[in-house]
Design a protein around this motif. Structure first.
Motif, short mmCIF file in Angstrom:
data_model
loop_
_atom_site.label_atom_id
_atom_site.label_comp_id
_atom_site.label_asym_id
_atom_site.label_seq_id
_atom_site.Cartn_x
_atom_site.Cartn_y
_atom_site.Cartn_z
N TYR A 53 0.76 -1.07 -0.02
CA TYR A 53 0.04 -0.16 -0.08
C TYR A 53 0.72 1.36 0.07
O TYR A 53 0.62 2.24 -0.78
N LYS A 54 1.93 1.22 0.84
CA LYS A 54 2.90 2.61 0.91
C LYS A 54 3.55 2.73 -0.39
O LYS A 54 3.57 3.70 -0.80
N GLU A 55 4.02 1.78 -1.15
CA GLU A 55 4.73 1.56 -2.37
C GLU A 55 3.72 2.15 -3.57
O GLU A 55 3.97 3.12 -4.13
N VAL A 56 2.51 1.83 -3.35
CA VAL A 56 1.46 2.25 -4.44
C VAL A 56 1.18 3.75 -4.38
O VAL A 56 1.17 4.66 -5.05
N LYS A 57 1.04 4.03 -2.71
CA LYS A 57 0.74 5.48 -2.57
C LYS A 57 2.02 6.29 -3.22
O LYS A 57 1.78 7.46 -3.80
N ARG A 58 3.13 5.89 -2.75
CA ARG A 58 4.41 6.51 -3.41
C ARG A 58 4.35 6.73 -4.77
O ARG A 58 4.66 7.78 -5.36
N ILE A 59 4.10 5.56 -5.44
CA ILE A 59 4.06 5.88 -6.92
C ILE A 59 2.95 6.70 -7.44
O ILE A 59 3.04 7.45 -8.31
N MET A 60 1.78 6.67 -6.87
CA MET A 60 0.60 7.55 -7.26
C MET A 60 0.94 8.98 -6.87
O MET A 60 0.28 9.96 -7.55
N ASP A 61 2.05 9.16 -6.15
CA ASP A 61 2.08 10.73 -5.69
C ASP A 61 3.38 11.23 -6.71
O ASP A 61 3.61 12.55 -6.59
N ILE A 62 3.80 10.59 -7.77
CA ILE A 62 4.68 11.07 -8.46
C ILE A 62 4.31 11.60 -9.78
O ILE A 62 3.29 11.08 -10.35
N ASP A 63 4.21 13.03 -9.85
CA ASP A 63 3.52 14.15 -10.75
C ASP A 63 4.40 13.74 -12.29
O ASP A 63 3.67 13.91 -13.11
N GLU A 64 5.41 13.29 -12.16
CA GLU A 64 6.30 13.46 -13.50
C GLU A 64 6.20 12.41 -14.41
O GLU A 64 6.65 12.26 -15.34
N ILE A 65 5.16 11.35 -14.09
CA ILE A 65 5.04 10.04 -14.89
C ILE A 65 3.68 10.04 -15.50
O ILE A 65 2.82 10.41 -14.84
N LEU A 66 3.57 9.25 -16.45
CA LEU A 66 2.30 9.24 -17.31
C LEU A 66 1.69 7.88 -16.39
O LEU A 66 2.22 7.21 -15.58
N GLU A 67 0.13 7.85 -16.54
CA GLU A 67 -0.62 7.05 -15.81
C GLU A 67 -0.31 5.90 -16.16
O GLU A 67 -0.29 4.76 -15.36
N THR A 68 0.12 5.52 -17.37
CA THR A 68 0.52 4.03 -17.86
C THR A 68 1.80 3.56 -17.34
O THR A 68 1.90 2.74 -16.79
N SER A 69 2.57 4.49 -16.88
CA SER A 69 3.86 4.33 -16.33
C SER A 69 3.48 3.79 -14.73
O SER A 69 4.13 2.93 -14.20
N ARG A 70 2.73 4.50 -14.27
CA ARG A 70 2.29 4.11 -12.81
C ARG A 70 1.64 2.84 -12.73
O ARG A 70 2.17 2.03 -11.96
N VAL A 71 0.81 2.50 -13.66
CA VAL A 71 0.32 1.09 -13.54
C VAL A 71 1.69 0.11 -13.86
O VAL A 71 1.60 -0.90 -12.90
N GLU A 72 2.23 0.19 -14.85
CA GLU A 72 3.68 -0.45 -14.94
C GLU A 72 4.47 -0.69 -13.62
O GLU A 72 4.62 -2.02 -13.42
N LEU A 73 4.79 0.52 -12.96
CA LEU A 73 5.25 0.25 -11.86
C LEU A 73 4.91 -0.50 -10.64
O LEU A 73 5.51 -1.00 -9.98
#
Length: 88
Positions: free
Chosen positions: A58-78
């Motif tokens: 959960y914490k890792e997903v939240k961290r990834i979701m808070d990254i403004d500089e990446i595309l939504e598809t990149s978030r899903v991939e991460l």
């Protein structure tokens, strides 16, 4: 991947831990759970045992979701990569 099927039928919260007032690293599951069916006991024990893993994810997903500089598809991939790493 996290096998969430093993949590099916768990005892719904909120849960209460009754102890002696001291912080303990481990609790006997029988002290933590109310008197429930064996199936609910096993599912709830699995959920309690995996809570640190689920919190880490959960914490890792939240961290990834808070990254403004990446595309939504990149978030899903991460997130997918993190999930695969945790299942190894």
């Amino acid at each position: 991947m996290i096998d969430t099927d093993k949590y099916e039928g768990h005892t719904e919260g909120p849960w209460t831990v009754i102890g002696n007032g001291e912080i303990e690293a481990h609790y006997n599951i029988a002290q933590v759970l109310p008197f429930v069916s064996p199936e609910a006991f096993d599912a709830t024990a699995n959920l309690i045992a995996d809570a640190p893993l689920l919190l880490e994810f959960y914490k890792e997903v939240k961290r990834i979701m808070d990254i403004d500089e990446i595309l939504e598809t990149s978030r899903v991939e991460l997130i997918w990569i993190k999930l695969l790493e945790m299942s190894e």
